[in-house]
Write an enzyme that holds these catalytic residues in place. Structure first.
Site, PDB file in Angstrom:
ATOM      1  N   THR B  47      14.543 -23.958  61.588  1.00 21.65           N
ATOM      2  CA  THR B  47      14.130 -22.880  60.685  1.00 21.65           C
ATOM      3  C   THR B  47      15.194 -21.795  60.615  1.00 21.65           C
ATOM      4  OG1 THR B  47      11.801 -23.327  61.066  1.00 21.65           O
ATOM      5  CG2 THR B  47      12.376 -21.099  60.338  1.00 21.65           C
ATOM      6  N   TYR B 110       4.915 -28.936  52.041  1.00 20.08           N
ATOM      7  CA  TYR B 110       4.533 -28.342  50.754  1.00 20.08           C
ATOM      8  C   TYR B 110       3.010 -28.335  50.579  1.00 20.08           C
ATOM      9  CZ  TYR B 110       4.155 -27.139  45.855  1.00 20.08           C
ATOM     10  OH  TYR B 110       3.811 -26.506  44.697  1.00 20.08           O
ATOM     11  N   TYR B 140       7.435 -30.627  65.443  1.00 19.33           N
ATOM     12  CA  TYR B 140       7.766 -29.207  65.247  1.00 19.33           C
ATOM     13  C   TYR B 140       6.543 -28.488  64.675  1.00 19.33           C
ATOM     14  CZ  TYR B 140      10.724 -25.214  63.805  1.00 19.33           C
ATOM     15  OH  TYR B 140      11.279 -23.984  63.634  1.00 19.33           O
TER      16      TYR B 140
END
Lengths: 308, 308
Positions: B47, B110, B140
């Protein structure tokens, strides 16, 4: 400036998959041809297309197959907004090159709580890098899924910087007060607003909108397109009511697998049911219940089976 | 089975960009080499690496540059989880082929509100399609950003189906009760849990964790790695307290541009400040304030400037 723009009802075309989960271009072209025959345009690669479950290469190949099959790119508004700038640029440039009427552009949606300055830069970079006067960008506001909103100040700033490229918006907030605020602020100057569902089709047309882009236009295209074309007629409210009945049934299920289940049933083509993970297809009981509910309302998908 | 696994402190390596916003492999290799010199491994493309602002091609090229530069792939756990199945498969297979110790895998992020069944299928498809016994997947979990959680029942099911491939987890929930529940349930059987911040490093080690994967390991690698190596020592709580002071300062800013501002300052390299949209770099006043706050705590990045 806006005479030849794409308007009316568009469908985020559902994407068919083969048993190995690769995209199925033949079924895709057939479904798109049927939608066009129902006066519904092609917002391919939208949320309900599982577009974000497709690679950039898969999207480009499917779009090329549509154009090669003779479908009119002037009736296409493919989704091209990705998390990564180079992907958005590549997809948007590709769509422009193929002659698409516009592109529907998600904001980069991984990072949350980003500023309007950052989102402005994201859209501006794509527009500048595509660098083509034919580009028409439709901003895609879908906070329930993307979790990254497109605010009115951002629209205003983009319109000021790129008045020819920024053509309109799809508002999938499901919040009429937001749609109305966008219509009031920008529609009079030629900004084309599409509510993200036919639920707001009639209210949108009355408020200065230009149509809608709706998942359920995949299965109920003709009646939705008819209301968009006849919204000033005396029976418009009755039409809206009938559309809402079908929409309400569909919303009782997870939308994408439900759309595919309906197409499977009315098209007589079980191969349509497949979805890509993380989605899951309806089970047999859910699919039967959906079909029974729709049949009870006299629902049909005229001409679909003959295109299979 | 788990003896040679990657453990300790890893950094989601920040990705440097050139003025045209293309990735800068030279700065990237130098920063990675410095991190390794500080005993911190390379969770590239996390990230805080702006990985989701990079195309798949850009990620693969950067990873190849690291390996070509002679950095040890046994110290690398690149992020490979994308929204689209083919992208996740391609990146994961590429990382395995290069000899990476593991891959850090986001769920497809998404679509929201998806089922554990759908997420199980998403991870399972990647593992099956990569089809390589060397693959080590680290799940994750970062619900504040991805908005798609990895639940304990999902972990259990994945471990049962793929006991050799599913090696561990990064928990960036920021919720110690979740980290503890994962540790209690799965660490005794060899599941390697990395809290997503050094805030929980000591608690994690005491609870059966194996290190941490933390943004701030980009700027404070040595002291974080030292606590991971000496967590049983009498001064461990004092070490944790000093780490927390630096972390708290960094968290007062938007993390990614703040990391890059610190690297710019202590590395004497203004080129490091660039971020890709939708992020925005710190302005001069913010950067100065950050540096002053860190200096007041005696913060340093030893050896960084000499690697420039």
């Amino acid at each position: 400036m806006s005479v030849d723009r794409i308007r009316g009802v568009l469908s985020p075309v559902v994407t068919p998959f083969k048993p190995d989960l690769s995209p199925d271009p033949e079924r895709f072209v057939r479904h798109c041809r049927w939608l066009l025959s129902q006066n519904v345009g092609l917002a391919a690669f939208g949320t309900n297309s599982e577009a974000n479950s497709l690679s950039a290469e898969e999207r480009m190949e499917l779009l090329e197959r549509l154009v090669e099959a003779g479908l009119d790119p002037g009736r296409m508004m493919p989704g091209t907004g990705c998390c990564a700038l180079p992907d958005s640029v590549r997809l948007s440039a590709h769509a422009v090159k193929l002659g698409c009427a516009g592109v529907l552009m998600l904001p980069p949606f991984y990072y949350k709580g980003v500023s309007d300055e950052g989102l402005f830069r994201a859209f501006a970079e794509v527009i500048e890098r595509v660098g083509d006067r034919r580009l028409r960008v439709y901003l895609y506001h879908i906070p329930p899924v993307a979790n990254v909103p497109i605010t009115l100040p951002l629209i205003e700033r983009l319109l000021k910087a790129y008045p020819d490229s920024v053509a309109g918006m799809k508002d999938s907030s499901g919040d009429w007060s937001n749609t109305k605020a966008v219509l009031d602020a920008f529609a009079p100057a030629g900004f084309d607003v599409f509510p993200g569902s036919e639920t707001f089709l009639l209210a949108g047309m009355r408020g200065g909108g230009v149509g809608c882009i709706s998942a359920t236009a995949n299965v109920n295209p003709g009646p939705i397109a008819r209301l968009a074309a006849t919204w000033k007629s005396p029976d418009a409210d009755n039409q809206q009511k009938r559309l809402d009945e079908i929409r309400t049934i569909m919303q009782g299920y997870v939308m994408i697998p439900a759309l595919k289940a309906a197409i499977s049933h009315w098209g007589g083509d079980a191969g349509w049911a497949a979805v890509r993970p993380p989605l899951v297809e309806l089970d047999a009981a859910q699919a039967s219940a959906l079909v029974a509910q729709l049949q009870a309302k006299g629902f049909d998908m005229p001409g679909l089976a003959s295109t299979r």
